[in-house]
Design a protein around this motif. Structure first.
Motif, short mmCIF file in Angstrom:
data_model
loop_
_atom_site.label_atom_id
_atom_site.label_comp_id
_atom_site.label_asym_id
_atom_site.label_seq_id
_atom_site.Cartn_x
_atom_site.Cartn_y
_atom_site.Cartn_z
N VAL A 73 0.84 -1.20 0.00
CA VAL A 73 0.00 0.00 0.00
C VAL A 73 0.87 1.25 0.00
CG1 VAL A 73 -1.68 1.34 1.33
CG2 VAL A 73 -1.96 -1.13 1.11
N SER A 81 -0.48 6.47 -6.52
CA SER A 81 -1.78 5.81 -6.38
C SER A 81 -2.47 5.56 -7.72
CB SER A 81 -2.72 6.65 -5.48
OG SER A 81 -2.14 6.87 -4.22
N PHE A 111 -6.91 1.61 -2.69
CA PHE A 111 -5.98 0.55 -3.12
C PHE A 111 -6.77 -0.66 -3.57
CE2 PHE A 111 -3.53 -3.29 -2.29
CZ PHE A 111 -2.26 -2.99 -2.77
#
Length: 367
Positions: A73, A81, A111
């Motif tokens: 993550v 992202s 995510f």
């Protein structure tokens, strides 16, 4: 009365193949032993866990997979992202690592929305086990037989834990005629044995550390591992993402015979139980790193697994997990931490390498 062990079905087939066509390379022998569709180890055996032949880090403790989930993550965020990416694990065992990783990763809903999970697995039986393990996970896995089946249309975030050690290697023996390829053939009694073939290793492929080796020395090469690393590196360099490679191996190219068989948690002669014993070889991290870099990717590490896990907060997470628990639970957690990160356990033997686009240095490789 003979004390000879009954031969495996694969051993009988290999003997017939060699008798008909001649000796085979160590790489061909490994590939048959592990991946033969009818009698290969990963097709037939239950290798993982206390009842199998070995225990991997994810089976030791949930801490391992959880820390990798947090790492994924974090690196995804460092990468901007991306709204769509491939989350991939080749050779995922029973699916334990990914299940633990997703339990942490699900805390970031963006995510999870962006991730497309693919497990690279050739064994139908292991695919069933992985699907069972991930049945309640927030992502439903898709399956592929090799990395080339995954579309090259998005960033790749990949975790390879004890994947490269199971890929076939070639071995070469130093003789009076140079480095000759080691082969598997038949002795006078018709049993499997090692021998020397006609093929030679070219001088440019001999590392400096092997130039003054003694006759009889063994030198291992890993062309398949390096080719896969190059492919992964090219995808990350062009499409973005990151790869985490965790395996046991050595840091510098040098002579040494690391091919080994494991049967019921014990070392076993390599040629004795084809298809019933696990075969592995130590990973050459210098060669692997060179393959990633040659493809245009940036490489962090390798560092020891102990340093990697402690750098990600293993001790702090273990303290949280044990807080308020009975003494025997806390002791088990301490024992798990020691096994994962201790210098006399997995902590030093296993190495960790990170692969990213140029300019991206995720923790703990950024120190």
């Amino acid at each position: 009365m003979s004390g000879r062990k009954p031969e495996t079905r694969l051993a009988a087939r290999l003997k017939r193949r060699i008798a008909a066509d001649g000796p085979i390379t160590v790489a061909d022998f490994m590939n048959a032993c592990l991946s033969d569709p009818e009698d290969g180890y990963y097709m037939m055996a239950e290798p993982f866990g206390a009842g199998g032949d070995f225990i991997t880090a994810p089976e030791v403790s949930q801490l391992f997979g959880e820390l990798i989930g947090a790492w994924l993550v974090h690196v995804w965020r460092l990468s901007g992202s991306p709204p769509h990416f491939h989350l991939v694990e080749p050779g995922p065992g029973r699916g334990t690592l990914m299940a633990d990783a997703l339990r942490v990763a699900r805390l970031d809903s963006d995510f999870m929305k962006a991730a497309h999970l693919t497990l690279v697995e050739t064994s139908p039986r292991l695919r069933e086990k992985q699907a069972e393990t991930l049945a309640k996970a927030p992502l439903k896995p898709q399956f592929a037989s090799h990395l080339g089946e995954i579309a090259d249309n998005a960033p790749l975030f990949l975790v390879a834990n004890e994947f490269f050690d199971a890929l076939p290697i070639h071995q070469h023996i130093l003789t009076g005629d140079g480095w000759r390829e080691r082969m598997v053939g038949l002795d006078d009694a018709g049993e499997l044995c090692f021998g020397i073939g006609p093929a030679s290793l070219a001088s440019p492929d001999v590392p400096a550390a092997a130039r003054n080796a003694a006759p009889g020395a063994v030198l291992e090469t890993q062309p398949l591992s390096n080719a896969i690393a190059t492919s992964i590196g090219e995808r990350i360099a062009t499409r973005g993402g990151a790869a985490l490679v965790i395996d046991y191996g050595y840091l510098r190219s040098a002579p040494g015979d690391t091919l080994q068989a494991i049967y019921r948690h014990e070392f076993d002669p390599v040629l004795v139980r084809p298809g019933e014993a696990d075969l592995t070889a130590h990973v050459n991290f210098e060669a692997l790193g060179h393959a990633f870099r040659s493809a245009g990717a940036q490489v962090g590490g390798p560092m020891t697994q102990g340093d990697f896990l402690i750098g990600l907060g293993l001790l702090e997470r273990a303290g949280q997990l044990g807080a308020g628990k009975p003494a025997h639970v806390q002791e088990r957690i301490r024992a798990d931490v020691e096994r994962l990160a201790g210098p006399d356990a997995m902590g030093t033997l296993f190495k960790v390498l990170a692969v990213t686009k140029q300019g991206l240095s995720p923790p703990p490789f950024d120190t």
